[in-house]
Design an enzyme around this catalytic site. Structure first.
Site, mmCIF file in Angstrom:
data_model
loop_
_atom_site.group_PDB
_atom_site.id
_atom_site.type_symbol
_atom_site.label_atom_id
_atom_site.label_comp_id
_atom_site.label_asym_id
_atom_site.label_seq_id
_atom_site.Cartn_x
_atom_site.Cartn_y
_atom_site.Cartn_z
ATOM 1 N N HIS A 131 0.389 -1.578 0.034
ATOM 2 C CA HIS A 131 -0.207 -0.542 0.183
ATOM 3 C C HIS A 131 0.488 1.246 0.113
ATOM 4 C CE1 HIS A 131 0.406 -0.007 4.036
ATOM 5 N NE2 HIS A 131 0.552 0.937 5.075
ATOM 6 N N ASP A 161 -0.035 -7.596 1.422
ATOM 7 C CA ASP A 161 0.493 -6.201 1.409
ATOM 8 C C ASP A 161 2.301 -6.049 1.836
ATOM 9 O OD1 ASP A 161 0.297 -3.407 1.559
ATOM 10 O OD2 ASP A 161 -0.192 -3.329 3.861
ATOM 11 N N SER A 234 4.767 2.689 7.570
ATOM 12 C CA SER A 234 4.620 1.341 6.778
ATOM 13 C C SER A 234 5.404 1.354 6.199
ATOM 14 C CB SER A 234 3.223 2.151 6.452
ATOM 15 O OG SER A 234 2.377 2.194 7.298
#
Length: 500
Positions: A131, A161, A234
């Protein structure tokens, strides 16, 4: 004495007394005591004098353990941060909207993103989240020494992911070792490294709070930690006390959906799942899914009573793909799978994930319940894509017998539309269920307004894309739909559509 002169002296005495009273009050307000005023000592003159302590409150020998921990933490961070990179992305997102006349328009919008990554090979391969780089073709990495490099995407897996990048150009890259996340225990100390809010290298510490946290939009169970992460973290590494990567930071839990922030709970993708995905991408250019070829359903009280099964765990096989690894292993319809490779199976989602994470060509053992007795079955895991391609080739040879697209869609009974501008602004993606036909078996399971985001783990682009992929898949195999309803997410499995 002259009366006039006496009055003058009285007024002078009153004036002097008032002046002295005001003087004393002001001095005392400045911190002087009455004795200081009487003796004429000015306390303000002491403000320039001060004495600092030269010794700490405790001796080093009194806190030897804490001093060692302090030094070791600093050494760990110093060894880890050169491998962590800050990621800046840029791209164009096409948004659909309708004007006041009902016409649909597509408008491009420049978007930018920010995240983190970690170098894992000497050749300059970087692990991050899917993402972080999704839809953003221009990627820039800022290294520990401040240098900036461009990077290209080697491949990614939205279901896990994870994305794999390759730093452009040659250089001396400092990788981190990928550890074994299966050895992580609840209570272990971990460190999260990344660039929250684009601030640059930031290190937080915490503990493993829980393992095997399940999310509807993730193919793998995540590690839960108390290490603080925020937007921008992230893709950064979660490391153990040896500086080994045990997870890739991916998300936080926040009650504020509009402005999410750390609330003591964060999640990371286990390093074993990230490593498998990376190896698959580097070897084949895409993620590899394990495949056994079964359709199953969760057990309900009626099924348990019907089959006389009193166990707590288990899922029931309701169909087998002809020629599949499951059929070759001897599995049958109505078998109840209790465990897979020693892991208890309490729902079909858990079994799907375990099968897809299994290495292709590896042998797996399942404990099943059949007709009142337990049995052990060993199967060889196949590859989902290869098997699907073989099915499609066989179906193409039987094109005259294959159901047409409209028949498949009518049988399933879902009519979908693209999300409108208001729904898009609220985060709705994929397609929205506009109508469920009266004869559809999905009535009661799905509702109008539900959003369908993915078919077989692949994101849906629009209504045309959804209908084409649904018809192609459902005519030959079990098909999984990812559903979003408000704040809830879940998956349903559709059985193959056959001719009546």
């Amino acid at each position: 004495m002259n009366p006039g002169f006496r009055r003058f002296l009285i007024l002078l005495a009153v004036f002097v007394a008032a002046f002295l009273a005001v003087f004393v009050v002001r001095k005392m307000q400045d911190g002087s005591s009455l004795m200081d005023i009487i003796t004429g000592r000015d306390s303000a003159s002491d403000n320039g004098n001060f004495t600092l302590l030269e010794k700490p409150a405790l001796n080093l020998k009194d806190v030897q353990v804490m001093a060692a921990i302090n030094a070791e933490s600093a050494a760990l961070v110093k060894a880890v941060v050169p491998s962590v990179v800050s990621i800046d992305t840029a791209g164009v997102r096409h948004e659909r909207f309708r004007d006041i006349w009902g016409r649909t328009w597509v408008q491009p919008r420049a978007v930018q993103g920010q995240g983190s990554g970690v170098i894992v090979t000497k050749e300059g391969h970087v692990l991050t989240n899917h993402h972080v780089i999704q839809g953003n073709p221009r990627i820039r990495l800022t290294m520990h020494d401040g240098s900036v490099h461009s990077a290209k995407v080697i491949g990614s897996d939205p279901a896990v992911d994870i994305a794999v990048l390759k730093i452009d150009g040659k250089g001396t890259f400092v990788p981190l070792k990928i550890g074994d996340s299966s050895k992580v225990e609840v209570g272990n100390i971990v460190f999260a490294v990344g660039s929250p809010f684009g601030l640059g290298e930031t290190v937080t510490d915490g503990k493993i709070s829980a393992k095997k946290r399940t999310f509807s939009d993730s193919r793998v169970d995540l590690l839960q930690t108390s290490a603080a992460i925020n937007p921008g973290n992230s893709g950064g590494p979660l490391v153990n006390i040896l500086g080994e990567i045990v997870g890739i930071n991916s998300r936080i839990y926040s009650t504020d959906k509009k402005n999410p922030g750390f609330q003591g709970i964060s999640f990371a993708i286990p390093s074993n799942a990230a490593l498998k995905t990376m190896k698959d991408i580097l070897a084949r250019g895409r993620p590899i899914r394990g495949f056994l070829g079964m359709a199953f359903e969760d057990l309900d009280p009626y099924t348990r009573q019907e089959f006389g099964y009193k166990g707590q765990d288990g899922i029931r096989i309701v169909g087998l793909v002809p020629g599949s690894p499951a059929m070759k292993a001897g599995l049958k319809e109505d078998d109840i799978i209790i465990s897979y490779q020693g892991t208890d199976i309490d729902n079909m989602r858990r079994l799907i994930d375990l099968i897809q994470q299994s290495e292709v060509d590896s042998k797996v053992t399942m404990e099943i319940w059949r007709e009142g007795a337990k049995h052990s079955i060993t199967a060889t895991v196949g590859e989902a894509d290869n098997f699907n391609q073989r099915i499609l080739r066989n179906e193409e040879e039987k094109a005259t017998q294959r159901l047409d697209t409209q028949t498949v869609l009518t049988t399933i009974g879902l009519v979908v539309r693209n999300p409108n501008k208001d729904e898009i602004s609220k985060g709705v993606r994929g397609v929205v269920i506009d109508r469920i036909l009266p004869d559809s078996k999905l009535r009661g399971k799905l509702l109008t307004g539900d959003a369908i985001r993915a078919v077989n783990g692949r994101p849906v682009q629009n209504d045309v894309d959804f209908n084409a992929r649904l018809a192609a898949s459902a005519s030959v195999q079990n098909t999984e739909l990812e559903i979003h309803r408000g704040q809830q997410s879940f998956r349903i499995l559709l059985s193959p559509v056959t001719a009546k």
